[in-house]
Design a protein around this motif. Structure first.
Motif, PDB file in Angstrom:
ATOM      1  N   MET A 192      41.383  35.698  32.940  1.00 47.91           N
ATOM      2  CA  MET A 192      41.786  37.105  32.962  1.00 47.91           C
ATOM      3  C   MET A 192      41.703  37.671  34.378  1.00 47.91           C
ATOM      4  O   MET A 192      42.604  38.376  34.832  1.00 47.91           O
ATOM      5  CB  MET A 192      40.887  37.929  32.034  1.00 47.91           C
ATOM      6  CG  MET A 192      41.121  37.685  30.564  1.00 47.91           C
ATOM      7  SD  MET A 192      42.687  38.358  29.982  1.00 47.91           S
ATOM      8  CE  MET A 192      42.248  40.062  29.772  1.00 47.91           C
ATOM      9  N   ARG A 205      45.238  48.624  40.740  1.00 44.93           N
ATOM     10  CA  ARG A 205      44.525  49.321  39.672  1.00 44.93           C
ATOM     11  C   ARG A 205      43.049  48.943  39.679  1.00 44.93           C
ATOM     12  O   ARG A 205      42.168  49.805  39.613  1.00 44.93           O
ATOM     13  CB  ARG A 205      45.148  48.971  38.326  1.00 44.93           C
ATOM     14  CG  ARG A 205      44.585  49.727  37.156  1.00 44.93           C
ATOM     15  CD  ARG A 205      45.416  49.469  35.910  1.00 44.93           C
ATOM     16  NE  ARG A 205      45.564  48.048  35.649  1.00 44.93           N
ATOM     17  CZ  ARG A 205      44.611  47.288  35.123  1.00 44.93           C
ATOM     18  NH1 ARG A 205      43.472  47.833  34.782  1.00 44.93           N
ATOM     19  NH2 ARG A 205      44.801  46.010  34.941  1.00 44.93           N
ATOM     20  N   TYR A 220      30.496  45.548  30.243  1.00 43.71           N
ATOM     21  CA  TYR A 220      30.921  44.282  29.669  1.00 43.71           C
ATOM     22  C   TYR A 220      29.733  43.334  29.614  1.00 43.71           C
ATOM     23  O   TYR A 220      28.938  43.277  30.561  1.00 43.71           O
ATOM     24  CB  TYR A 220      32.023  43.701  30.555  1.00 43.71           C
ATOM     25  CG  TYR A 220      32.549  42.386  30.084  1.00 43.71           C
ATOM     26  CD1 TYR A 220      33.350  42.329  28.953  1.00 43.71           C
ATOM     27  CD2 TYR A 220      32.236  41.218  30.740  1.00 43.71           C
ATOM     28  CE1 TYR A 220      33.827  41.125  28.512  1.00 43.71           C
ATOM     29  CE2 TYR A 220      32.717  40.013  30.301  1.00 43.71           C
ATOM     30  CZ  TYR A 220      33.510  39.972  29.186  1.00 43.71           C
ATOM     31  OH  TYR A 220      33.974  38.784  28.749  1.00 43.71           O
ATOM     32  N   PHE A 225      31.867  40.076  35.115  1.00 42.46           N
ATOM     33  CA  PHE A 225      32.449  41.360  35.486  1.00 42.46           C
ATOM     34  C   PHE A 225      31.477  42.158  36.326  1.00 42.46           C
ATOM     35  O   PHE A 225      31.860  42.826  37.269  1.00 42.46           O
ATOM     36  CB  PHE A 225      32.823  42.164  34.234  1.00 42.46           C
ATOM     37  CG  PHE A 225      34.119  41.735  33.618  1.00 42.46           C
ATOM     38  CD1 PHE A 225      34.617  40.469  33.820  1.00 42.46           C
ATOM     39  CD2 PHE A 225      34.842  42.619  32.841  1.00 42.46           C
ATOM     40  CE1 PHE A 225      35.807  40.074  33.256  1.00 42.46           C
ATOM     41  CE2 PHE A 225      36.039  42.230  32.270  1.00 42.46           C
ATOM     42  CZ  PHE A 225      36.518  40.953  32.468  1.00 42.46           C
TER      43      PHE A 225
ATOM     44  N   GLN B 377      36.664  41.415  24.479  1.00 42.77           N
ATOM     45  CA  GLN B 377      36.058  42.120  25.599  1.00 42.77           C
ATOM     46  C   GLN B 377      36.744  41.947  26.951  1.00 42.77           C
ATOM     47  O   GLN B 377      36.841  42.908  27.703  1.00 42.77           O
ATOM     48  CB  GLN B 377      34.588  41.727  25.709  1.00 42.77           C
ATOM     49  CG  GLN B 377      33.720  42.633  24.878  1.00 42.77           C
ATOM     50  CD  GLN B 377      32.351  42.790  25.488  1.00 42.77           C
ATOM     51  OE1 GLN B 377      31.913  41.963  26.269  1.00 42.77           O
ATOM     52  NE2 GLN B 377      31.674  43.854  25.152  1.00 42.77           N
ATOM     53  N   PRO B 378      37.227  40.732  27.278  1.00 47.63           N
ATOM     54  CA  PRO B 378      37.819  40.578  28.619  1.00 47.63           C
ATOM     55  C   PRO B 378      39.002  41.499  28.873  1.00 47.63           C
ATOM     56  O   PRO B 378      39.355  41.751  30.021  1.00 47.63           O
ATOM     57  CB  PRO B 378      38.246  39.110  28.645  1.00 47.63           C
ATOM     58  CG  PRO B 378      37.371  38.450  27.654  1.00 47.63           C
ATOM     59  CD  PRO B 378      37.136  39.454  26.574  1.00 47.63           C
ATOM     60  N   THR B 379      39.632  42.037  27.815  1.00 53.34           N
ATOM     61  CA  THR B 379      40.768  42.939  28.036  1.00 53.34           C
ATOM     62  C   THR B 379      40.347  44.218  28.749  1.00 53.34           C
ATOM     63  O   THR B 379      41.186  45.011  29.150  1.00 53.34           O
ATOM     64  CB  THR B 379      41.443  43.338  26.703  1.00 53.34           C
ATOM     65  OG1 THR B 379      40.455  43.888  25.846  1.00 53.34           O
ATOM     66  CG2 THR B 379      42.080  42.152  26.037  1.00 53.34           C
ATOM     67  N   LEU B 380      39.038  44.382  28.913  1.00 45.35           N
ATOM     68  CA  LEU B 380      38.534  45.551  29.626  1.00 45.35           C
ATOM     69  C   LEU B 380      39.150  45.689  31.018  1.00 45.35           C
ATOM     70  O   LEU B 380      39.285  46.790  31.540  1.00 45.35           O
ATOM     71  CB  LEU B 380      37.010  45.440  29.729  1.00 45.35           C
ATOM     72  CG  LEU B 380      36.231  46.653  30.191  1.00 45.35           C
ATOM     73  CD1 LEU B 380      36.523  47.851  29.310  1.00 45.35           C
ATOM     74  CD2 LEU B 380      34.742  46.354  30.167  1.00 45.35           C
ATOM     75  N   VAL B 381      39.562  44.557  31.606  1.00 46.44           N
ATOM     76  CA  VAL B 381      40.161  44.648  32.952  1.00 46.44           C
ATOM     77  C   VAL B 381      41.477  45.410  32.916  1.00 46.44           C
ATOM     78  O   VAL B 381      41.985  45.806  33.963  1.00 46.44           O
ATOM     79  CB  VAL B 381      40.413  43.258  33.605  1.00 46.44           C
ATOM     80  CG1 VAL B 381      39.121  42.608  34.008  1.00 46.44           C
ATOM     81  CG2 VAL B 381      41.226  42.369  32.705  1.00 46.44           C
ATOM     82  N   LEU B 382      42.050  45.614  31.730  1.00 43.80           N
ATOM     83  CA  LEU B 382      43.314  46.340  31.650  1.00 43.80           C
ATOM     84  C   LEU B 382      43.110  47.847  31.505  1.00 43.80           C
ATOM     85  O   LEU B 382      44.060  48.599  31.298  1.00 43.80           O
ATOM     86  CB  LEU B 382      44.149  45.826  30.471  1.00 43.80           C
ATOM     87  CG  LEU B 382      44.650  44.396  30.631  1.00 43.80           C
ATOM     88  CD1 LEU B 382      45.317  43.919  29.357  1.00 43.80           C
ATOM     89  CD2 LEU B 382      45.623  44.311  31.792  1.00 43.80           C
ATOM     90  N   LEU B 383      41.859  48.292  31.616  1.00 39.87           N
ATOM     91  CA  LEU B 383      41.562  49.716  31.534  1.00 39.87           C
ATOM     92  C   LEU B 383      42.436  50.507  32.499  1.00 39.87           C
ATOM     93  O   LEU B 383      42.622  50.092  33.635  1.00 39.87           O
ATOM     94  CB  LEU B 383      40.078  49.903  31.880  1.00 39.87           C
ATOM     95  CG  LEU B 383      39.483  51.293  31.794  1.00 39.87           C
ATOM     96  CD1 LEU B 383      39.517  51.804  30.373  1.00 39.87           C
ATOM     97  CD2 LEU B 383      38.046  51.250  32.286  1.00 39.87           C
ATOM     98  N   ARG B 384      43.000  51.621  32.013  1.00 41.39           N
ATOM     99  CA  ARG B 384      43.855  52.525  32.816  1.00 41.39           C
ATOM    100  C   ARG B 384      45.199  51.904  33.168  1.00 41.39           C
ATOM    101  O   ARG B 384      45.911  52.432  34.024  1.00 41.39           O
ATOM    102  CB  ARG B 384      43.184  52.956  34.117  1.00 41.39           C
ATOM    103  CG  ARG B 384      41.769  53.422  33.980  1.00 41.39           C
ATOM    104  CD  ARG B 384      41.649  54.878  33.744  1.00 41.39           C
ATOM    105  NE  ARG B 384      40.251  55.278  33.654  1.00 41.39           N
ATOM    106  CZ  ARG B 384      39.806  56.266  32.905  1.00 41.39           C
ATOM    107  NH1 ARG B 384      40.637  56.976  32.187  1.00 41.39           N
ATOM    108  NH2 ARG B 384      38.535  56.561  32.870  1.00 41.39           N
ATOM    109  N   SER B 385      45.536  50.774  32.559  1.00 48.38           N
ATOM    110  CA  SER B 385      46.859  50.211  32.803  1.00 48.38           C
ATOM    111  C   SER B 385      47.902  51.066  32.082  1.00 48.38           C
ATOM    112  O   SER B 385      47.668  51.536  30.973  1.00 48.38           O
ATOM    113  CB  SER B 385      46.907  48.777  32.282  1.00 48.38           C
ATOM    114  OG  SER B 385      48.248  48.428  32.001  1.00 48.38           O
TER     115      SER B 385
END
Lengths: 262, 417
Positions: A192, A205, A220, A225, B377-385
């Motif tokens: 990711m 971003r 997290y 992270f 959880q890893p989708t957290l990096v897409l926050l504010r996308s």
């Protein structure tokens, strides 16, 4: 180098009278100022501006950039008839486009923030936003130049620029989301993060996010992270990757420019 | 013949002599330059209700035990009681003892005993005030003490891990204790209550502790007011208690996957009001708790303002302010057993045509993206996308996945504060 300087100055002079660029600058001023008018506090303004930056900066840099390269074709042909080095000419052409666009963004977004004393406590967040937007401009202008130099057909070129915008700003994140849902049972933190590095819009971003939403990102459960976003190193890596996203496409476009038969 | 008058005079003289001696005994001065050079010696001499004044200096003595009731042990010019990393420093086993103005330092770490700078054991009504506790395993340790007051102490340690440090102020079976205006930093838990009901904890600052700023279990009917809990490794955790009041505290900068501004587990009944939760990874975490009134709190700039699990039942959230949080509310179920009403949400985009200050459309505080992150959880990096914003907007128009029951039907149009 003299060639480069002359062409840059010519480019800036050309852009200074450009209505589209003026509109671009004005749009940022209006948006940022109205965010403050409608009662936004520092972090909220940064986050709202982030949304604008992530959509508008790549769109304008890509489409306007491609159009500008097509428009400067005759100018380039004229100069190529002179005894100048191609690389110098190309650098001048690129900077003459990227610098005014960056200035329009940085000043358009920065001045309202400065006027409303939005720096203060959020200084680093605002700075991250401006740096991210500037990096994104340089990167997208390079990509646009490359596209325009590869494609002779203007319509096709601008279509490709639009497609590039759609892909980087929206579709890419959709694909990442789909990937994460499909492979959610595997350890996908590293893939990711790698995916974030391979898209300049995501990099921009993440750069801002690390300053504004660190508390969420640190929530997290994985240590990765926290290590990535909780330290300055993460931001530096993102910044470096964004720089690569400027240099890489620039180099591709430059090679294309060198080899091209005008 | 000796007259009655003479007897009377002699008697009076005798009594006054005795009184003088008693007064002298009541005020013992310990000074490195003598005559009384050690606190141990003073504690042997002191009578009930007596006072020992300890002058400035460093005292390296075997563990001191106060066995006499009503004694006041008071420092002058911050005398240092040094445990030399070898032993517990001061133990109180008598009622009504006051300890004041001492610097108690360096108990050292022990894996066998819970060494404490100041320990009160099986005693009532002690006062421990205006002391400095430095680098002790446990700072102040109350063990079956009743109705004590712990005030204005400064407790700091430089523990380098949970296993090699103890709690700053530790209460075990010590009901009706007042803990106020203390500052605690660098311990394991700043303030720890276990089986200690009816206490009042107020105006303390507990920060940068190895684990929790405040941690209590099985301690009913306690009040926690006007405290600041900041940058503790895991925030604050309160568990297995009834009827608690948490009022006007600040919960700040608890960062990490297992860090919570305020974690409530199995708390039955109580009020959580006018607190400020800011810059935490998770502001409030509610699990298995019921009948809590969560009102007029500020949730500002947290990752998750509130995580309310389905096991939390019949809690009401009113008049709270949610501003600048990445996620306002998240939960683990489509049903909701807690009520949200008349809160202010900065993410609310509705309108107020009748101008009564309450939005005309309901607000659903759980975003689709919050659910996605909950599952992956890893989708957290897409926050504010922008992509995520599009998904959230679509879900708002046609709610399919987000809990419909978790809704604020009367979102406020203006921030209450």
């Amino acid at each position: 180098m003299t060639t480069t300087r002359l062409v840059v100055v010519a480019g800036i002079r050309d852009m200074a009278g450009n209505r589209w660029l003026a509109a671009y600058f004005a749009a940022f001023v209006v948006v940022a100022q109205s965010l403050f008018w409608f009662g936004g506090t520092g972090p909220q303004v940064v986050l709202s501006l982030l949304n604008v930056v992530l959509m508008v900066v790549p769109l304008v840099s890509l489409v306007f950039g491609a159009m500008h390269v097509y428009a400067s074709r005759e100018f380039v042909e004229l100069l190529l008839a002179q005894p100048v080095r191609r690389r110098d000419l190309f650098t001048g052409l690129y900077l003459g486009l990227a610098l005014p666009l960056t200035a329009a963004f940085v000043l358009g977004a920065g001045i309202p923030v400065l006027m409303n004393r939005g720096f203060g406590a959020n200084g680093i967040a605002v700075l991250a936003l401006l740096v991210a937007g500037a990096g994104l401009t340089f990167s997208c202008v390079a990509i646009a130049t490359w596209i325009a130099l590869r494609t002779d057909d203007r319509l096709k070129g601008i279509g490709m620029a639009l497609a590039a915008w759609l892909a980087t700003s929206l579709l890419y994140d959709g694909a990442v989301l789909a990937f994460a849902s499909a492979f959610g049972d595997w350890p996908i933190e590293k893939p990711m993060l790698a995916m974030m590095v391979t898209n300049p819009v995501d990099l921009a971003r993440v750069l801002v996010l690390a300053q504004v939403d660190a508390s969420a990102l640190m929530g997290y459960t994985g240590a990765l992270f926290e290590r990535t976003f909780g330290s300055a190193l993460g931001s530096l890596v993102a910044l470096g990757a964004l720089a690569l996203w400027c240099v890489g496409p620039w180099f591709l476009a430059a090679r294309r420019f060198d080899a091209r038969d005008f | 013949m000796v007259s009655t008058r003479q007897v009377g005079i002699v008697g009076l003289l005798g009594i006054s002599v005795v009184l003088c001696v008693r007064v002298a005994a009541a005020q013992i001065v310990v000074d490195p330059r003598g005559p009384v050079r050690s606190i141990t010696q003073a504690l042997e001499m002191v009578k009930a209700g007596g006072r020992i004044t300890v002058r400035a200096g460093t005292y390296r003595e075997p563990t001191l035990i106060v066995r006499t009731a009503g004694v006041t042990l008071e420092g002058e010019g911050w005398p240092v009681l040094d445990g030399e990393s070898q032993r517990a420093v001061l133990i109180v086993t008598a009622d009504d003892v006051t300890i004041r103005g001492l610097e108690v330092a360096r108990t050292g770490v022990s894996n066998i005993e819970d060494r404490a700078g100041i320990r009160v054991r099986d005693a009532a009504h002690c006062r421990i005030e205006h002391n400095r506790l430095r680098d002790n395993l446990f700072g102040i340790y109350l063990q079956r003490a009743l109705g004590c007051v712990i005030a204005d102490n400064d407790v700091t340690a430089h523990g380098d891990g949970q296993s090699t440090s103890g709690n700053g102020i530790h209460l075990w079976y010590s009901p009706q204790t007042t803990v106020e205006r203390n500052h605690i930093a660098g311990q394991r838990d700043g303030i720890y209550f276990e089986f200690s009901a009816g206490g009042i904890t107020r105006h303390n600052t507990s920060e940068r502790n190895q684990r929790y700023g405040l941690h209590f279990m099985f301690s009913d009917s306690c009040r926690y007011e006007f405290n600041t809990f900041r940058a503790n490794n895991s925030g604050v955790a309160v568990m297995y208690s009834r009827g608690i009041t948490i009022h006007h505290n600040r919960f700040e900068q608890s960062l990490g996957g297992a860090a919570y501004g305020l974690l409530l587990k199995e708390i039955l009944g109580g009020e959580i009001s006018e607190n400020a939760f800011s810059e935490n990874s998770t502001g409030m975490y509610l699990e298995g708790s019921s009948h809590l009134a969560v009102r007029d709190n500020d949730f500002v700039s947290n990752g998750w303002a509130a995580k309310v699990l389905a096991s939390a039942v019949d809690n009401t959230f009113t008049g709270n302010r949610f501003e600048g949080n990445a996620f306002d509310v998240s939960t683990n179920s489509r049903s909701s057993n807690s009520t949200f009403d008349r809160n202010w949400w900065d993410a609310y985009k509705g309108y107020d045509l009748d101008r009564d200050g309450v939005g005309d459309t309901p607000f659903y505080p759980v975003r689709l993206f919050a659910l996605i992150v909950e599952q992956h959880q890893p989708t957290l990096v897409l926050l504010r996308s922008p992509m995520v914003a599009v998904l959230d907007a679509a879900e708002r128009v046609f709610p399919v996945l987000t809990p419909e029951a978790l809704v604020d039907k009367h979102p406020l149009m203006r921030s209450p504060r």
